[in-house]
Design an enzyme around this catalytic site. Structure first.
Site, PDB file in Angstrom:
ATOM      1  N   LYS A  31       4.102  34.138 -35.368  1.00  7.97           N
ATOM      2  CA  LYS A  31       4.583  32.775 -34.714  1.00  7.97           C
ATOM      3  C   LYS A  31       6.307  32.588 -35.315  1.00  7.97           C
ATOM      4  O   LYS A  31       6.935  32.510 -34.472  1.00  7.97           O
ATOM      5  CB  LYS A  31       3.725  31.817 -35.046  1.00  7.97           C
ATOM      6  CG  LYS A  31       4.175  30.388 -34.396  1.00  7.97           C
ATOM      7  CD  LYS A  31       3.390  29.290 -34.748  1.00  7.97           C
ATOM      8  CE  LYS A  31       2.027  29.205 -34.215  1.00  7.97           C
ATOM      9  NZ  LYS A  31       0.980  28.534 -34.936  1.00  7.97           N
ATOM     10  N   ARG A 100       2.845  24.295 -39.719  1.00  3.05           N
ATOM     11  CA  ARG A 100       1.973  25.403 -38.973  1.00  3.05           C
ATOM     12  C   ARG A 100       1.901  26.707 -39.827  1.00  3.05           C
ATOM     13  O   ARG A 100       2.717  27.266 -40.095  1.00  3.05           O
ATOM     14  CB  ARG A 100       2.508  25.646 -37.707  1.00  3.05           C
ATOM     15  CG  ARG A 100       2.504  24.533 -36.503  1.00  3.05           C
ATOM     16  CD  ARG A 100       3.339  24.785 -35.555  1.00  3.05           C
ATOM     17  NE  ARG A 100       3.676  23.492 -34.798  1.00  3.05           N
ATOM     18  CZ  ARG A 100       2.979  23.280 -33.566  1.00  3.05           C
ATOM     19  NH1 ARG A 100       1.981  23.988 -33.061  1.00  3.05           N
ATOM     20  NH2 ARG A 100       3.228  22.113 -33.024  1.00  3.05           N
ATOM     21  N   GLY A 109      -6.838  29.491 -34.965  1.00  2.00           N
ATOM     22  CA  GLY A 109      -7.663  28.755 -35.154  1.00  2.00           C
ATOM     23  C   GLY A 109      -8.337  28.904 -36.581  1.00  2.00           C
ATOM     24  O   GLY A 109      -9.234  28.222 -37.066  1.00  2.00           O
ATOM     25  N   MET A 111      -6.751  28.970 -39.638  1.00  2.00           N
ATOM     26  CA  MET A 111      -6.061  28.384 -40.741  1.00  2.00           C
ATOM     27  C   MET A 111      -5.491  27.150 -40.327  1.00  2.00           C
ATOM     28  O   MET A 111      -5.534  26.598 -39.276  1.00  2.00           O
ATOM     29  CB  MET A 111      -4.751  29.382 -41.175  1.00  2.00           C
ATOM     30  CG  MET A 111      -5.400  30.560 -41.730  1.00  2.00           C
ATOM     31  SD  MET A 111      -3.896  31.593 -42.577  1.00  2.00           S
ATOM     32  CE  MET A 111      -3.031  32.067 -41.091  1.00  2.00           C
ATOM     33  N   ARG A 344       4.783  34.001 -25.722  1.00  2.00           N
ATOM     34  CA  ARG A 344       4.070  35.172 -25.968  1.00  2.00           C
ATOM     35  C   ARG A 344       3.740  36.003 -24.926  1.00  2.00           C
ATOM     36  O   ARG A 344       3.781  35.472 -23.762  1.00  2.00           O
ATOM     37  CB  ARG A 344       2.721  34.890 -26.701  1.00  2.00           C
ATOM     38  CG  ARG A 344       1.810  33.776 -25.965  1.00  2.00           C
ATOM     39  CD  ARG A 344       0.714  33.196 -26.856  1.00  2.00           C
ATOM     40  NE  ARG A 344      -0.021  32.273 -26.168  1.00  2.00           N
ATOM     41  CZ  ARG A 344      -1.049  31.513 -26.525  1.00  2.00           C
ATOM     42  NH1 ARG A 344      -0.995  31.615 -27.619  1.00  2.00           N
ATOM     43  NH2 ARG A 344      -1.478  30.589 -25.722  1.00  2.00           N
ATOM     44  N   HIS A 467     -31.567  60.794 -17.077  1.00  2.00           N
ATOM     45  CA  HIS A 467     -31.295  61.058 -15.617  1.00  2.00           C
ATOM     46  C   HIS A 467     -30.725  60.116 -14.728  1.00  2.00           C
ATOM     47  O   HIS A 467     -29.617  60.190 -13.893  1.00  2.00           O
ATOM     48  CB  HIS A 467     -32.628  61.507 -14.926  1.00  2.00           C
ATOM     49  CG  HIS A 467     -32.529  62.225 -13.587  1.00  2.00           C
ATOM     50  ND1 HIS A 467     -32.743  61.108 -12.554  1.00  2.00           N
ATOM     51  CD2 HIS A 467     -32.279  63.320 -12.953  1.00  2.00           C
ATOM     52  CE1 HIS A 467     -32.636  61.870 -11.272  1.00  2.00           C
ATOM     53  NE2 HIS A 467     -32.289  63.065 -11.528  1.00  2.00           N
ATOM     54  N   ARG A 591     -23.846  70.699 -10.029  1.00  2.00           N
ATOM     55  CA  ARG A 591     -25.323  71.006 -10.430  1.00  2.00           C
ATOM     56  C   ARG A 591     -26.104  71.470  -9.300  1.00  2.00           C
ATOM     57  O   ARG A 591     -26.473  70.530  -8.482  1.00  2.00           O
ATOM     58  CB  ARG A 591     -25.863  69.817 -11.095  1.00  2.00           C
ATOM     59  CG  ARG A 591     -25.288  69.217 -12.159  1.00  2.00           C
ATOM     60  CD  ARG A 591     -25.884  68.037 -12.749  1.00  2.00           C
ATOM     61  NE  ARG A 591     -25.769  67.651 -14.098  1.00  2.00           N
ATOM     62  CZ  ARG A 591     -24.922  66.813 -14.814  1.00  2.00           C
ATOM     63  NH1 ARG A 591     -24.093  66.205 -13.825  1.00  2.00           N
ATOM     64  NH2 ARG A 591     -24.654  66.581 -16.040  1.00  2.00           N
ATOM     65  N   GLU A 781     -23.258  74.301 -24.765  1.00  2.00           N
ATOM     66  CA  GLU A 781     -24.052  73.164 -25.150  1.00  2.00           C
ATOM     67  C   GLU A 781     -25.019  73.178 -26.260  1.00  2.00           C
ATOM     68  O   GLU A 781     -25.966  72.468 -26.366  1.00  2.00           O
ATOM     69  CB  GLU A 781     -24.647  72.622 -23.671  1.00  2.00           C
ATOM     70  CG  GLU A 781     -25.249  73.765 -22.709  1.00  2.00           C
ATOM     71  CD  GLU A 781     -25.575  73.103 -21.559  1.00  2.00           C
ATOM     72  OE1 GLU A 781     -25.607  72.030 -21.377  1.00  2.00           O
ATOM     73  OE2 GLU A 781     -25.928  74.351 -20.717  1.00  2.00           O
ATOM     74  N   SER A 800     -17.175  75.636 -20.816  1.00  2.00           N
ATOM     75  CA  SER A 800     -17.123  74.139 -20.155  1.00  2.00           C
ATOM     76  C   SER A 800     -18.203  73.355 -21.193  1.00  2.00           C
ATOM     77  O   SER A 800     -19.436  73.846 -21.408  1.00  2.00           O
ATOM     78  CB  SER A 800     -17.652  74.117 -18.946  1.00  2.00           C
ATOM     79  OG  SER A 800     -17.662  72.425 -18.533  1.00  2.00           O
ATOM     80  N   THR A 803     -21.539  68.291 -23.241  1.00  2.00           N
ATOM     81  CA  THR A 803     -21.494  67.467 -24.270  1.00  2.00           C
ATOM     82  C   THR A 803     -22.868  66.646 -24.432  1.00  2.00           C
ATOM     83  O   THR A 803     -23.194  66.019 -25.290  1.00  2.00           O
ATOM     84  CB  THR A 803     -20.494  66.570 -24.744  1.00  2.00           C
ATOM     85  OG1 THR A 803     -19.920  66.275 -23.469  1.00  2.00           O
ATOM     86  CG2 THR A 803     -19.318  67.361 -25.315  1.00  2.00           C
ATOM     87  N   CYS A 868     -17.676  68.838 -19.269  1.00  2.00           N
ATOM     88  CA  CYS A 868     -18.542  68.474 -17.995  1.00  2.00           C
ATOM     89  C   CYS A 868     -19.672  67.524 -18.438  1.00  2.00           C
ATOM     90  O   CYS A 868     -20.185  66.856 -17.640  1.00  2.00           O
ATOM     91  CB  CYS A 868     -18.814  69.412 -17.075  1.00  2.00           C
ATOM     92  SG  CYS A 868     -20.210  70.555 -17.802  1.00  2.00           S
ATOM     93  N   TYR A 888      -8.648  70.893 -19.278  1.00  2.00           N
ATOM     94  CA  TYR A 888      -9.086  69.811 -18.354  1.00  2.00           C
ATOM     95  C   TYR A 888     -10.237  69.224 -19.049  1.00  2.00           C
ATOM     96  O   TYR A 888     -11.067  69.370 -19.909  1.00  2.00           O
ATOM     97  CB  TYR A 888      -9.400  70.308 -17.170  1.00  2.00           C
ATOM     98  CG  TYR A 888     -10.869  71.128 -16.785  1.00  2.00           C
ATOM     99  CD1 TYR A 888     -11.855  70.437 -16.484  1.00  2.00           C
ATOM    100  CD2 TYR A 888     -10.670  72.449 -17.021  1.00  2.00           C
ATOM    101  CE1 TYR A 888     -12.981  71.286 -16.621  1.00  2.00           C
ATOM    102  CE2 TYR A 888     -11.900  73.266 -17.059  1.00  2.00           C
ATOM    103  CZ  TYR A 888     -12.996  72.714 -16.880  1.00  2.00           C
ATOM    104  OH  TYR A 888     -14.466  73.266 -16.885  1.00  2.00           O
TER     105      TYR A 888
END
Ligand code: PEP
Ligand code: MG
Length: 939
Positions: A31, A100, A109, A111, A344, A467, A591, A781, A800, A803, A868, A888
């Site tokens: 401030k 202040r 708020g 202090m 601000r 799923h 898929r 995987e 690919s 994960t 993927c 990618y």
């Protein structure tokens, strides 16, 4: 003598001492730094000074002001008296100040702040004469006594509130506004009595004592309970200390030439470049905020106080230019003089964030890079999905329409009638044209038709990669999963939470953004990408950043030097078209098994599965081939010129068969009823399904294992892919098919299957007499595949990362059950910081990925690497993919714009540091002998 106190105009001294603006913020607090900065910019800020955080930290050691501080405060006060022409404690022309708190980081708020310091019995009398407004002055005085008692001497609010409430009750008042000057005066005496009773001495009439006590109280409040708890939560250091800002009080309630207001320099909800604000004449700041009186729009000030208005518009324009962002300002006009109390960066909606960022870049106020960084991926997310009205949502708890909370699996708002199975959901949507929400304990592949027909999906079980979640995200259907408080009674066609019951056909609202579910119809607002021109511009800039060839440092041969590309997971041509229109430059995962569930294909698939001979299977597969060819043809056409990764069949075959329990029930019923027609076939089917039963199907006969066991299926798929690609090439479409083998654990699997498939590819190209680019690669995987990636890359031309499975297998958590069983508790207990199925676990799964890329590229430097799994659309996971060298990320079409922005953020945040070529370096530069590889920086 050390300098503990800085006048607002001493910003240069503060900068010199602190060394940088960051240092100034450390020394003077956020401030304080803002007030100094405004003063320097020539903005009329009420004069004042700041006691440094260093003084606070000294005080905290000894509970005494450090030597020199108080004298410096007194000297600074003299300077303020000079600037204002007022005198502290002088009844004839009194100076009042506020005291202040203000730490480096905002702790709203937490202090203390004390206003109206400098009032005592004599000053009050003087001020009444000056202002001719006794009500105003007595009110200020009672506030000061109250604030002193509660904040400086830690008295309970109640000790003042109780007598005040009693007083108002006696008088029959409801509101403070009904209090007269005499009432406030009488309350001042009461408050003085209260103060003496609890503190032990009279309220200090010595104004300097007031200032000293208030300064100490602000210092002390750094170690108040609230402040400590807040710092712990926000991770703010306990050593910083707070500064104390002592600022001249200015009043907007001194008559009709005074006023107060708040304003935004641009519209915070639309981003339009027009000032938006409210003000009130003859009022205090709280009156505007509390809405006690109807405030006037800021434009009216132009006619009421033209000079002040002009000055205000000039100042706010300057502030915006100075801070290069939309400002939220507070101001007060005291007897025709404008004072700026605060400025601000303003809070804003997602829409406004995008518009302001793009406009400011176009206006030359900020760079395009800054514009990109000003908008968060969450902003983009919220702009693309229908949203529930904020106000309606916040009222839901109050009016009892809140129903349950689950995992926010796929964002967006959906309102519809609840149906408890896929067939009914689809029928009601198609035949009855209803808006439908499909509700299930969990979903399976044969529920997909119901999901597609629905506005939203709700399950009581399952997690972020269940799923239901995966499919819903893919189709952009809002979805909440794992809302475990909900008890679904499929028999009675109803669901309950406690006493609340929702029957089939009743309306519910599902918020996939927050995971909340409501009973009844919640109002929504719905946007579309094509119409959001500023967002399109921003995303284009994001792509340009990622396309730069110097934005990433390559730690070794083959690593990309440009940013991440964004591809999409899409199974059908219409999804691919959407993905392209959202900016995807490839399909990272198709898929194929989803296509097997279409009504005309499923019986053929089942025939194929039930065949006992290779010939029987081939016969059924020959019937499927034209369907698959058509699917792929459509995908290639939609993605003309871009790579399309098609994954060969992955799930265990039993997923394509009728439900075992249901079939058993049918067989028993037929036997009981003595129905023989079709019984034999059903019994045989049941035996076949039982034969396929596995205890752990996710770790069983699926992926490449299934292909080795039953190669005819993938042979048909590869033929369909290459025939479609050849046909498209002949039509002038540029195809780049990439065939992906799922669930590889050892290179031996690839060695077994890949050459057979490659032979088919070559054969089709020969037959059709065309040539086009293609690749064969694998998903990573299974942890073993990641660990042995160097070997795997001998066969695979691309990786690919799947994960979803990689997380499941690395942690050993079932992706379908973990959320329902223990994952939420693990997060609550702090064992897991985030859900690893939503945000990539950098320390474990992420490390495996980093290793796999490094090893893979040692074998094959130009190895193409993507992701993927569901993490491909998550900003933090995208950042990790950038850091470890992915080419990618691939995610659902609806998340493509979010991923584009997240990719650009990652690139900008981690751009290579330009190496400064110093003279010294030139002299000493020698060829590097160290073999240490440059390491990726991790958060
Ligand atoms: C994965 O495992 O991450 C993946 C993309 O495959 P699926 O979710 O289909 O198992
Ligand atoms: Mg998988």
């Amino acid at each position: 003598m050390k300098k503990w106190v800085y006048l607002f105009e001493e910003v240069a001294k503060a900068e010199k001492y602190a060394g940088s603006w960051e240092g100034v913020r450390n020394l003077l607090g956020g401030k304080g730094a803002g007030l100094f900065d405004m003063t320097r910019a020539g903005v009329p800020v009420p004069p004042g000074f700041t006691v440094t955080t260093e003084a606070c930290n000294e005080f905290r050691k000894t509970r005494k002001f450090p030597a020199g501080q108080w004298d410096q405060q007194l000297t600074a006060l003299k300077a303020v008296e000079k600037q204002t022409g007022k005198k502290f404690g002088d009844p004839k022309n009194p100076l009042l100040v506020s005291c202040r708190s203000g730490a480096k980081f905002s702790m709203p708020g937490m202090m203390n702040t004390i206003l109206n310091i400098g009032l005592n019995d004599k000053v009050v009398e003087g001020m009444i004469k000056l202002t001719n407004n006794p009500r105003f002055v007595w009110d200020l005085y009672r506030r000061l006594i109250e604030m002193f008692g509660t904040t400086v001497f830690n008295l309970d609010d109640e000790v003042f509130e109780h007598p005040m409430a009693e007083y108002k009750e006696q008088k029959g008042y409801k509101l403070d506004t009904e209090m007269t000057a005499e009432d406030w005066q009488s309350l001042v005496s009461t408050f003085k009595g209260v103060f003496k009773k609890h503190v032990g001495f009279d309220f200090p009439q010595d104004v300097y004592k007031q200032l000293e006590l208030a300064t100490k109280a602000v210092f002390e409040s750094w170690n108040g309970k609230r402040a400590i708890a807040y710092r712990n939560k926000e991770g703010i250091s306990h050593d910083l200390g707070t500064a104390v800002n002592i600022v001249t009080m200015v009043f907007g309630n001194m008559g009709n030439d005074s006023g107060t207001g708040v304003a935004f320099t641009r519209n915070p909800s639309t981003g339009d470049k027009t000032m938006m604000g409210d003000y009130l004449l003859n009022a205090q700041g709280e009156d505007v905020v509390a809405g006690i009186r109807n405030a006037d729009p800021i434009e009216h000030l132009q006619s009421q106080m033209p000079k002040v208005y002009k000055q205000f518009m000039g100042i706010t324009a300057r502030l915006e230019k100075h801070y290069r962002d939309m400002q939220d300002v507070e101001f007060t006009i005291e007897r025709g003089k404008l004072w700026m109390l605060q400025t601000r960066n303003g809070k804003r909606t997602a829409k406004s964030a995008v518009k302001i960022a793009v406009d400011m870049a176009n206006e030359g106020l900020i760079t395009k890079e800054q514009a990109i960084l000003r908008v968060t991926p969450e902003n983009v997310d919220s702009l693309l999905h229908p949203q529930f009205d904020d106000e309606a949502m916040s009222n839901a708890e109050k009016n009892g329409t809140f129903f349950a909370k689950g995992v926010n699996a796929s964002p967006g708002a959906a309102v519809g009638q609840a149906y408890f199975d896929a067939d009914t959901a689809e029928r009601m949507a198609k035949e009855e044209k209803q808006n439908v929400i499909m509700v299930r304990p969990f979903t399976k592949p044969d529920d997909v038709h119901g999901m597609i027909a629905s506005q939203g999906v709700l399950t009581s079980e399952g997690g972020a990669t269940s799923h239901a979640a995966v499919v819903a995200r893919q189709f952009g259907i809002p979805c909440v999963v794992g809302a475990s408080a909900i008890k679904i009674n499929l028999g009675e066609r109803a669901m309950t939470v406690g006493a609340t019951i929702v029957k089939e056909g009743e309306w519910i609202s599902v918020d996939g953004t927050t995971g909340r579910v409501f009973v009844g119809k919640m109002p929504t607002i719905s946007p579309s990408l094509e119409q959001q021109t500023e967002l399109l511009t921003l995303l284009k800039w994001a792509d340009d950043i990622c396309a730069r060839k110097d934005i990433r440092e390559a730690p070794a041969k083959g690593y990309p030097v440009r940013g991440l590309q964004v591809w999409a997971n899409a199974d059908y041509p219409k999804d691919a078209r959407r993905a392209r229109s959202y900016g995807a430059v490839g399909i990272g995962l198709c898929r194929t098994e989803h296509m097997f569930f279409e009504p005309e294909r499923l019986p053929i698939v089942q025939d194929m599965i039930l065949s006992e001979t290779s010939e029987g299977r081939t016969e059924a597969l020959n019937k499927l081939l034209p369907y698959q060819r058509k699917d792929f043809d459509g995908l290639f056409e939609a993605m003309d010129g871009y790579p399309v990764i098609i994954r060969l069949i992955d799930p265990p075959l039993h997923e394509f068969m009728p439900d075992e329990e249901k079939l058993l029930e049918e067989v028993i019923t037929m036997r009981v009823k003595n129905e023989s027609n079709g019984l034999k076939e059903k019994q045989e089917l049941l035996t076949a399904i039982k034969g396929m039963h596995e205890s752990n199907p996710m770790m069983g006969m699926r992926g490449v294992r299934l292909s080795i066991y039953m190669p005819e299926i993938v042979e048909m798929q590869v033929r369909a892919i290459f025939e479609a690609a050849a046909d498209c090439t002949l039509r002038g479409i540029v195809v780049k098919p990439e065939v992906m083998i799922p669930l590889t654990g050892t290179v031996k699997e690839l060695e077994w299957i890949q050459p057979r498939l490659e032979r088919i590819a070559a054969a089709v190209m020969d037959e059709k007499k065309v040539k086009f680019e293609y690749k064969f690669g694998t998903m990573i995987e299974i942890p073993r595949a990641a660990v042995t990636a160097g070997e795997v890359a001998e066969r695979a031309q691309f990786f690919s990362f799947g994960t979803n499975d990689l997380t499941q297998m690395t942690y050993g958590y079932s992706r379908d059950d973990a959320e329902r069983n223990f994952l939420i508790t693990y997060q609550e207990q702090g064992i897991l910081e985030k859900n690893p199925f939503q945000t990539l676990d950098r320390g474990g799964v992420g490390k495996l990925m980093e290793w796999a890329i490094a090893e893979g590229r040692k074998t094959r430097p130009n190895l193409e690497v993507g992701i993927c799994g569901e993490h491909g659309g998550d900003p933090s996971s995208i950042e990790w993919c950038h850091l470890i060298g992915n080419n990618y990320v691939s995610c659902s079409p609806f998340r493509v714009p979010i991923a584009r922005l997240a990719a650009a953020h990652s690139a900008l945040k981690h751009r290579p540091q330009k190496k400064a070529v110093t003279a010294k370096k030139k002299v000493t530069a020698k060829p590097k002998t160290s073999k240490t590889k440059s390491k990726v920086t991790k958060k």
